[in-house]
Write a protein that holds these residues in place. Structure first.
Motif, PDB file in Angstrom:
ATOM      1  N   TYR A 168       0.800  -1.242  -0.025  1.00  0.00           N
ATOM      2  CA  TYR A 168       0.118   0.136  -0.125  1.00  0.00           C
ATOM      3  C   TYR A 168       0.726   1.281   0.079  1.00  0.00           C
ATOM      4  N   THR A 169       0.661   1.978  -0.887  1.00  0.00           N
ATOM      5  CA  THR A 169       1.322   3.573  -0.968  1.00  0.00           C
ATOM      6  C   THR A 169       0.669   4.519  -0.155  1.00  0.00           C
ATOM      7  N   ILE A 170       1.400   5.241   1.009  1.00  0.00           N
ATOM      8  CA  ILE A 170       0.756   6.010   1.921  1.00  0.00           C
ATOM      9  C   ILE A 170       0.534   7.168   1.123  1.00  0.00           C
ATOM     10  N   LYS A 171      -1.082   7.546   1.468  1.00  0.00           N
ATOM     11  CA  LYS A 171      -1.517   8.830   0.541  1.00  0.00           C
ATOM     12  C   LYS A 171      -0.748  10.099   0.653  1.00  0.00           C
ATOM     13  N   GLY A 172      -0.254  10.684  -0.406  1.00  0.00           N
ATOM     14  CA  GLY A 172       0.397  11.831  -0.548  1.00  0.00           C
ATOM     15  C   GLY A 172       1.815  11.385  -0.526  1.00  0.00           C
ATOM     16  N   THR A 173       2.471  10.605  -0.400  1.00  0.00           N
ATOM     17  CA  THR A 173       3.688  10.263  -0.356  1.00  0.00           C
ATOM     18  C   THR A 173       4.050   9.052  -1.335  1.00  0.00           C
ATOM     19  N   ASN A 174       5.273   8.593  -1.462  1.00  0.00           N
ATOM     20  CA  ASN A 174       5.673   7.439  -2.230  1.00  0.00           C
ATOM     21  C   ASN A 174       6.239   6.564  -1.328  1.00  0.00           C
ATOM     22  N   LYS A 175       5.923   6.350  -0.283  1.00  0.00           N
ATOM     23  CA  LYS A 175       6.225   5.439   0.563  1.00  0.00           C
ATOM     24  C   LYS A 175       5.549   4.089   0.659  1.00  0.00           C
ATOM     25  N   VAL A 176       5.995   3.090   0.252  1.00  0.00           N
ATOM     26  CA  VAL A 176       5.256   1.864   0.237  1.00  0.00           C
ATOM     27  C   VAL A 176       5.317   1.036   1.358  1.00  0.00           C
ATOM     28  N   VAL A 177       4.328   0.553   1.928  1.00  0.00           N
ATOM     29  CA  VAL A 177       4.139  -0.401   3.157  1.00  0.00           C
ATOM     30  C   VAL A 177       4.045  -1.577   2.816  1.00  0.00           C
ATOM     31  N   LYS A 178       4.606  -2.562   3.281  1.00  0.00           N
ATOM     32  CA  LYS A 178       4.242  -3.973   2.845  1.00  0.00           C
ATOM     33  C   LYS A 178       4.004  -4.685   4.318  1.00  0.00           C
ATOM     34  N   VAL A 179       3.598  -6.025   4.393  1.00  0.00           N
ATOM     35  CA  VAL A 179       3.396  -6.827   5.458  1.00  0.00           C
ATOM     36  C   VAL A 179       4.558  -7.023   6.069  1.00  0.00           C
ATOM     37  N   GLY A 180       4.600  -6.833   7.529  1.00  0.00           N
ATOM     38  CA  GLY A 180       5.821  -6.787   8.090  1.00  0.00           C
ATOM     39  C   GLY A 180       6.450  -5.655   8.840  1.00  0.00           C
ATOM     40  N   ASP A 181       6.013  -4.588   7.712  1.00  0.00           N
ATOM     41  CA  ASP A 181       6.824  -3.091   8.268  1.00  0.00           C
ATOM     42  C   ASP A 181       5.912  -2.400   9.362  1.00  0.00           C
ATOM     43  N   CYS A 182       6.706  -1.658  10.133  1.00  0.00           N
ATOM     44  CA  CYS A 182       6.213  -0.998  11.167  1.00  0.00           C
ATOM     45  C   CYS A 182       5.533   0.327  10.618  1.00  0.00           C
ATOM     46  N   VAL A 183       4.580   0.896  11.113  1.00  0.00           N
ATOM     47  CA  VAL A 183       3.887   2.330  10.636  1.00  0.00           C
ATOM     48  C   VAL A 183       3.641   3.185  11.725  1.00  0.00           C
ATOM     49  N   LEU A 184       3.406   4.402  11.415  1.00  0.00           N
ATOM     50  CA  LEU A 184       2.880   5.510  12.317  1.00  0.00           C
ATOM     51  C   LEU A 184       1.532   5.746  12.036  1.00  0.00           C
ATOM     52  N   MET A 185       0.574   5.720  13.061  1.00  0.00           N
ATOM     53  CA  MET A 185      -0.793   5.702  12.684  1.00  0.00           C
ATOM     54  C   MET A 185      -1.502   6.954  13.343  1.00  0.00           C
ATOM     55  N   ARG A 186      -2.332   7.748  12.622  1.00  0.00           N
ATOM     56  CA  ARG A 186      -2.724   9.031  13.071  1.00  0.00           C
ATOM     57  C   ARG A 186      -3.694   8.701  14.418  1.00  0.00           C
ATOM     58  N   PRO A 187      -3.244   9.179  15.535  1.00  0.00           N
ATOM     59  CA  PRO A 187      -4.242   8.979  16.679  1.00  0.00           C
ATOM     60  C   PRO A 187      -5.772   9.750  16.534  1.00  0.00           C
ATOM     61  N   ALA A 188      -6.752   9.289  17.419  1.00  0.00           N
ATOM     62  CA  ALA A 188      -7.960  10.095  17.342  1.00  0.00           C
ATOM     63  C   ALA A 188      -7.754  11.568  17.821  1.00  0.00           C
ATOM     64  N   GLU A 189      -6.978  11.516  18.952  1.00  0.00           N
ATOM     65  CA  GLU A 189      -6.541  13.121  19.402  1.00  0.00           C
ATOM     66  C   GLU A 189      -5.507  13.642  18.862  1.00  0.00           C
ATOM     67  N   SER A 190      -5.495  14.826  18.174  1.00  0.00           N
ATOM     68  CA  SER A 190      -4.287  15.512  17.501  1.00  0.00           C
ATOM     69  C   SER A 190      -3.225  15.615  18.259  1.00  0.00           C
ATOM     70  N   GLU A 191      -3.555  15.880  19.688  1.00  0.00           N
ATOM     71  CA  GLU A 191      -2.218  16.307  20.419  1.00  0.00           C
ATOM     72  C   GLU A 191      -1.548  15.134  20.845  1.00  0.00           C
ATOM     73  N   LYS A 192      -1.890  13.966  20.420  1.00  0.00           N
ATOM     74  CA  LYS A 192      -1.184  12.473  21.039  1.00  0.00           C
ATOM     75  C   LYS A 192      -0.202  12.389  20.034  1.00  0.00           C
ATOM     76  N   PRO A 193       1.011  11.658  20.210  1.00  0.00           N
ATOM     77  CA  PRO A 193       1.963  11.152  19.196  1.00  0.00           C
ATOM     78  C   PRO A 193       1.121  10.261  18.493  1.00  0.00           C
ATOM     79  N   PRO A 194       1.890  10.017  17.268  1.00  0.00           N
ATOM     80  CA  PRO A 194       1.177   8.547  16.576  1.00  0.00           C
ATOM     81  C   PRO A 194       1.284   7.412  17.290  1.00  0.00           C
ATOM     82  N   TYR A 195       0.313   6.444  16.957  1.00  0.00           N
ATOM     83  CA  TYR A 195       0.372   5.298  17.308  1.00  0.00           C
ATOM     84  C   TYR A 195       1.347   4.561  16.504  1.00  0.00           C
ATOM     85  N   VAL A 196       2.125   3.379  17.134  1.00  0.00           N
ATOM     86  CA  VAL A 196       2.976   2.365  16.147  1.00  0.00           C
ATOM     87  C   VAL A 196       2.388   1.166  16.022  1.00  0.00           C
ATOM     88  N   ALA A 197       2.410   0.524  15.058  1.00  0.00           N
ATOM     89  CA  ALA A 197       1.864  -0.798  14.702  1.00  0.00           C
ATOM     90  C   ALA A 197       2.856  -1.450  13.674  1.00  0.00           C
TER      91      ALA A 197
END
Length: 216
Positions: free
Chosen positions: A14-43
């Motif tokens: 999957y190519t991250i929206k607005g970027t050329n970064k490609v995510v594959k199974v097994g990769d670690c990603v930063l995910m947008r939290p519901a509350e904007s003041e919090k740091p991104p979630y890691v998964a």
């Protein structure tokens, strides 16, 4: 007769929206939290799939920050430390903000420079019970604390244990200037040996104390 909706299909990437970064199974990603003041979630991405409308979703396994765990953040937890949890979720791929790297503890301590995308993990964490695997780790210094890679430590040339300068009554600046280091216990033993042998050991040829820290 109603038509059956076409099924979901697995995707290789999957190519991250607005970027050329490609995510594959097994990769670690930063995910947008519901509350904007919090740091991104890691998964960690376990699966990528698209439905019949081409909506892309990812199955993720969450990493927890120490402050998100039942026990909370403790003194020995590093600033970039994460716990790999047994908590899985399906999330919209649109919530992925970027990629990151979750290193093993050993590899993290060897990094020459730590970037914003670098994290480390040394424990697995059960979200429901707060239990950790492994449940025991090596401890160091008089304070008997696990190693925090953010803290400078010096190694005793006698017992080979590692010590925090503050626990030895030194400042970090003083520890950095050391040519050799003996902890208080080994220093006392050395004093006793010297008095018995009737001579003073010369530090000139002794190896320099090694600082246990990452280069920043």
């Amino acid at each position: 007769m109603a038509k059956t909706k076409p099924g979901k299909k697995d995707l290789d990437s999957y190519t991250i929206k607005g970027t050329n970064k490609v995510v594959k199974v097994g990769d670690c990603v930063l995910m947008r939290p519901a509350e904007s003041e919090k740091p991104p979630y890691v998964a960690r991405v376990e699966k990528i799939e698209a439905d019949h409308r081409n909506n892309v979703r990812v199955r993720v396994r969450w990493y927890y920050r120490p402050e998100e765990s039942i026990g909370g953040r403790r003194q020995f937890h590093g600033a970039k430390e994460l716990f790999l949890s047994d908590h899985y979720d399906m999330q919209s791929a649109h919530t992925i903000e970027g990629k990151c790297i979750v290193h093993s503890f050993k590899n993290y301590t060897k990094l020459e420079n730590v970037g914003a995308e670098d994290y480390f993990c040394r424990f697995e964490y059960k979200a429901a019970t707060g239990a950790f695997t492994p449940d025991r780790v090596a401890v160091y210094c008089k304070c008997e604390m696990p190693y925090n890679p953010d803290d400078l430590m010096v190694q005793c040339e006698g017992c080979k244990d590692w010590f925090h300068p503050s626990c030895m009554g030194m400042t970090i600046e003083q520890a950095k200037k050391l040519d050799h280091f003996l902890c208080s216990d080994c220093d006392s033993e050395n004093d006793a040996k010297r008095s018995m042998n009737g001579f003073t050991a010369s530090p000139i040829n002794e190896p320099k104390a090694e600082a246990k820290r990452r280069k920043r």
